[in-house]
Design a protein around this motif. Structure first.
Motif, PDB file in Angstrom:
ATOM      1  N   LEU A 213       0.829  -1.204   0.000  1.00 22.94           N
ATOM      2  CA  LEU A 213       0.000   0.000   0.000  1.00 22.94           C
ATOM      3  C   LEU A 213       0.867   1.259   0.000  1.00 22.94           C
ATOM      4  CD1 LEU A 213      -2.691  -1.104   2.618  1.00 22.94           C
ATOM      5  CD2 LEU A 213      -3.029  -0.833   0.151  1.00 22.94           C
ATOM      6  N   PRO A 214       0.345   2.385  -0.534  1.00 25.77           N
ATOM      7  CA  PRO A 214       1.129   3.635  -0.571  1.00 25.77           C
ATOM      8  C   PRO A 214       1.565   4.078   0.819  1.00 25.77           C
ATOM      9  CG  PRO A 214      -0.862   3.810  -1.908  1.00 25.77           C
ATOM     10  CD  PRO A 214      -0.985   2.528  -1.141  1.00 25.77           C
ATOM     11  N   THR A 215       2.717   4.710   0.881  1.00 24.96           N
ATOM     12  CA  THR A 215       3.266   5.160   2.163  1.00 24.96           C
ATOM     13  C   THR A 215       2.328   6.125   2.868  1.00 24.96           C
ATOM     14  OG1 THR A 215       5.519   4.857   1.354  1.00 24.96           O
ATOM     15  CG2 THR A 215       5.227   6.291   3.264  1.00 24.96           C
ATOM     16  N   TRP A 216       1.727   7.051   2.123  1.00 24.82           N
ATOM     17  CA  TRP A 216       0.838   8.041   2.747  1.00 24.82           C
ATOM     18  C   TRP A 216      -0.350   7.363   3.420  1.00 24.82           C
ATOM     19  CZ3 TRP A 216      -4.311   8.511   1.718  1.00 24.82           C
ATOM     20  CH2 TRP A 216      -4.790   7.947   0.532  1.00 24.82           C
ATOM     21  N   ASN A 326      -2.437  17.951  -3.263  1.00 22.00           N
ATOM     22  CA  ASN A 326      -2.856  18.085  -4.661  1.00 22.00           C
ATOM     23  C   ASN A 326      -2.866  16.747  -5.394  1.00 22.00           C
ATOM     24  OD1 ASN A 326      -3.075  20.857  -4.349  1.00 22.00           O
ATOM     25  ND2 ASN A 326      -0.929  21.221  -4.916  1.00 22.00           N
ATOM     26  N   GLU A 327      -2.129  15.763  -4.847  1.00 23.04           N
ATOM     27  CA  GLU A 327      -2.077  14.428  -5.466  1.00 23.04           C
ATOM     28  C   GLU A 327      -3.219  13.541  -4.979  1.00 23.04           C
ATOM     29  OE1 GLU A 327       0.561  15.790  -3.891  1.00 23.04           O
ATOM     30  OE2 GLU A 327       1.641  16.454  -5.690  1.00 23.04           O
ATOM     31  N   MET A 328      -4.223  14.138  -4.339  1.00 24.26           N
ATOM     32  CA  MET A 328      -5.372  13.400  -3.814  1.00 24.26           C
ATOM     33  C   MET A 328      -4.951  12.367  -2.771  1.00 24.26           C
ATOM     34  SD  MET A 328      -7.861  14.891  -5.190  1.00 24.26           S
ATOM     35  CE  MET A 328      -9.192  13.828  -4.671  1.00 24.26           C
ATOM     36  N   THR A 329      -3.998  12.738  -1.936  1.00 24.41           N
ATOM     37  CA  THR A 329      -3.564  11.895  -0.827  1.00 24.41           C
ATOM     38  C   THR A 329      -3.733  12.675   0.468  1.00 24.41           C
ATOM     39  OG1 THR A 329      -1.257  12.631  -0.951  1.00 24.41           O
ATOM     40  CG2 THR A 329      -1.885  10.720  -2.302  1.00 24.41           C
ATOM     41  N   ILE A 330      -3.460  12.031   1.577  1.00 22.37           N
ATOM     42  CA  ILE A 330      -3.540  12.686   2.882  1.00 22.37           C
ATOM     43  C   ILE A 330      -2.152  12.692   3.507  1.00 22.37           C
ATOM     44  CG2 ILE A 330      -4.555  12.619   5.197  1.00 22.37           C
ATOM     45  CD1 ILE A 330      -6.930  11.120   4.020  1.00 22.37           C
ATOM     46  N   SER A 331      -1.648  13.874   3.792  1.00 22.17           N
ATOM     47  CA  SER A 331      -0.350  13.967   4.468  1.00 22.17           C
ATOM     48  C   SER A 331      -0.582  13.988   5.976  1.00 22.17           C
ATOM     49  CB  SER A 331       0.398  15.233   4.039  1.00 22.17           C
ATOM     50  OG  SER A 331      -0.290  16.395   4.477  1.00 22.17           O
TER      51      SER A 331
END
Length: 641
Positions: A213-216, A326-331
């Protein structure tokens, strides 16, 4: 007060299921781990040649296994018998509510406590301690005897069931807070889960998928986990049913996810069962127990629930700097310092105890009031009130005692403020594990890969060397990751912990090497016999190397044929031979190797034959299948009974 009779009964049946899994899992491993030819023979821990009076031996080391001599058995066969009795009584608890009584749970606790003392290295796990403490509380919670005529909840039921809620709080809160207390950089950077899915002891196939899964997203799940384990537990004691119910659902949801990605035997199942303490009978029988609250009170509960959980969400966003990118992820990033965390912690811990004291006091008062108001007749009022007062004293004593390990595990500095007499009482009773400290995953290991211990054998010191394979732990990079819970292969688990130190710190490894070199079938049964490279004759030489394992990463257009990539690091266990003098001397001093003439004789031939027959039948079934087979059979009996 909404009754908890049905909820309590469900809890007791659940504890019986956990005991069933624990005893069955232990039973299948007795010969290889604790048999006379096992890794750590049980006779080392319990010397039946001791001629001291039975009462004195029980005072020095309370253990049912001391009765072996009176039954004409040695320690290994007595261990078999005690475990089989545990299986029998726990199965009865599963299939019949009549068996869920205090005397039965006392026997179950006594059986497990006895084998825990023998287990030593292979049973030093927090879930074993958790089961022992839950077992003690089950004795308090369960009725003294089953009364089929009584359909009414006892006044003390809620009071006794409250103990499980406090145990659940200590377990979850300590597990969450210990991660940040440790100062582990992976937990503080929210990168722990990326390592966790790869480095845990026995990952499942879903752990490999979670690792990809993605790191974010994994960081966001880390935040989610922190809130569930650190903040949500404080809601356990709020006297609004809706808030506790949502907390229960959230915790069960978390435990199911952990269960799907890791083989933690009965730990997650037991935690889910403890979550029942947050519910009452109205959750299961809404029509039967209609709410007695007014419309205004119901709206107040809904509003309070929304406000509290909204505040938790808002606090999470603020303190973890959650932002959409902006990349539609959650920081996400922890927005507080270590000093700020320590400052809040030193105040939160005493507050948690004060909240528990208020909750307990409120529960005691309601239980006593209920015993006076709802009992009919002076005699029943007196009996009910006296019973409630006795349980109140027992629960208060247990709660006070539990504060010691709780404070010591999360903030040792605060333990200096505890009364000296209380700490002395705790120290005297500590060996019984009535209360324990908890805290899993304190520090995340394996940031650059998971270390694995690979054992190799050869008939020539110059090679070729052939690898031994285990049933469940990573070895062959092509072998599929297993689903093995609720069974715990204790040798596989201990092999993982052995990589954290040297073989000098894990003396049982010397015994393992010796048993493999002698081709001991009981020990080889704990390993993958189908892939045993020396099935005809054991090897002349044995050694072990440390490897570094990392998950494979899928690439577009390429098919993966393996789960792992591994790299040899360094020698762990030097080359040993069967007649290696230092090895023989060391194991002789440990009493692992003794003359066959010194083995206690089994004089009860009838019981021996019966135990051997049961063992021969059980050995034909794979352990996980055996556990689920018993559970399925129990459920079938319940459904058709």
């Amino acid at each position: 007060m909404t009754p908890v009779r049905y909820t309590r009964n469900l809890f007791l049946r659940g504890v019986s299921v956990v005991y069933l899994f624990a005893f069955l899992s232990f039973y299948v491993q007795i010969p290889g781990l604790y048999g006379d030819n096992g890794l750590l023979p049980a006779r080392i821990q319990l010397d039946l040649t001791n001629q001291a009076p039975l009462l004195k031996k029980l005072q020095e080391q309370p253990n049912i296994l001391w009765f072996a001599s009176y039954l004409g058995l040695n320690v290994e066969y007595m261990l078999d018998l005690v475990t089989l009795l545990g299986i029998s009584f726990s199965f009865l608890g599963l299939v019949s509510q009549k068996s869920c009584t205090a005397p039965v749970f006392f026997l179950l606790w006594s059986f497990y406590y006895s084998i825990y003392q023998i287990g030593k290295t292979f049973m030093w796990f927090q879930w074993d301690l958790l089961l022992l403490e839950t077992g003690i509380l089950s004795i308090i919670i369960a009725p003294i005897r089953y009364n089929s005529r009584s359909r009414k909840s006892a006044a003390s039921d809620s009071l006794r069931f409250w103990t499980i809620r406090w145990l659940l709080f200590r377990l979850i809160f300590t597990t969450g807070i210990i991660k940040l207390i440790s100062g582990c950089p992976l937990w503080w950077s929210l990168d722990a889960l990326k390592v966790y899915f790869q480095s845990q002891v026995l990952p499942t196939p879903l752990a490999w998928n979670a690792y990809q899964l993605p790191t974010w997203y994994l960081r966001f799940i880390n935040v989610f986990t922190n809130i569930h384990e650190i903040v949500i537990p404080f809601l356990f004691f709020i006297p609004i049913r809706m808030i506790r119910t949502i907390a229960c659902i959230l915790l069960v949801h978390l435990q199911i996810h952990i269960l799907c990605t890791g083989n933690y035997n009965f730990y997650n199942l037991l935690t889910i069962i403890l979550c029942l303490s947050l519910l009452n009978d109205q959750f299961f029988y809404r029509k039967k127990f209609k709410s007695e609250n007014s419309e205004m009170s119901r709206y107040f509960s809904i509003f309070t629930c929304i406000a509290i959980y909204a505040a938790i969400i808002y606090g999470t966003v603020v303190f973890y700097n959650l932002k959409f990118t902006n990349e539609m992820t959650i920081s996400s990033k922890i927005g507080f310092t270590r000093d700020q965390f320590d400052y809040v912690l030193t105040r939160a811990i005493p507050i948690s105890v004060y909240i528990a004291v208020v909750s307990l006091g409120f529960t005691v008062a309601k239980s006593i009031t209920q015993s006076i108001v709802e009992s009919k007749g002076l005699k029943k009022k007196f009996t009910s009130t006296l019973t409630t007062l006795i349980y109140a004293i027992i629960v208060t004593f247990w709660f006070t005692l539990s504060i010691v390990p709780y404070i010591q595990s999360v903030n040792p500095k605060l333990s200096s403020n505890l009364p000296t007499e209380l700490k002395k009482i705790h120290a005297k009773l500590d060996s019984f594990h009535l209360v324990n400290s908890y805290g899993l995953f304190k520090k995340m290991t394996g940031a650059t890969g998971r270390p694995e211990l690979i054992i190799e054998g050869s008939n020539d010191i110059s090679g070729p060397w052939k690898e031994y394979h285990f049933l469940y732990k990573p070895g062959n990079v092509n072998n599929s990751l297993p689903f093995v819970a609720p069974h715990q292969p204790r040798l596989d688990w201990q092999m993982w912990f052995a990589t954290m130190g040297s073989y000098h710190q894990n003396p049982w490894l010397m015994s393992l090497a010796y048993r493999i070199l002698n081709g001991q079938p009981e020990v080889l049964a704990l390993m993958n016999e189908n892939q045993n490279p020396f099935r005809q004759h054991p090897p002349k030489y044995l050694r072990a190397y440390l490897y570094n394992y990392t998950y494979t990463v899928p690439l577009k257009g390429k098919k993966l044929n393996s789960w792992w990539v591994r790299e040899r690091k360094n020698e762990y266990l030097p080359i040993f031979s069967r007649d290696h003098p230092p090895l023989i001397e060391y194991l002789t001093n440990m009493k692992v190797i003794i003359s066959s003439n010194n083995h206690p004789k089994v004089t009860n031939k009838t019981l021996k034959i019966a135990l051997d027959l049961i063992r021969s039948l059980v050995n034909k079934v794979e352990p996980p299948l055996l556990l689920w087979g018993f559970f399925t059979a129990g459920c079938a009996i319940v459904m058709t009974g």
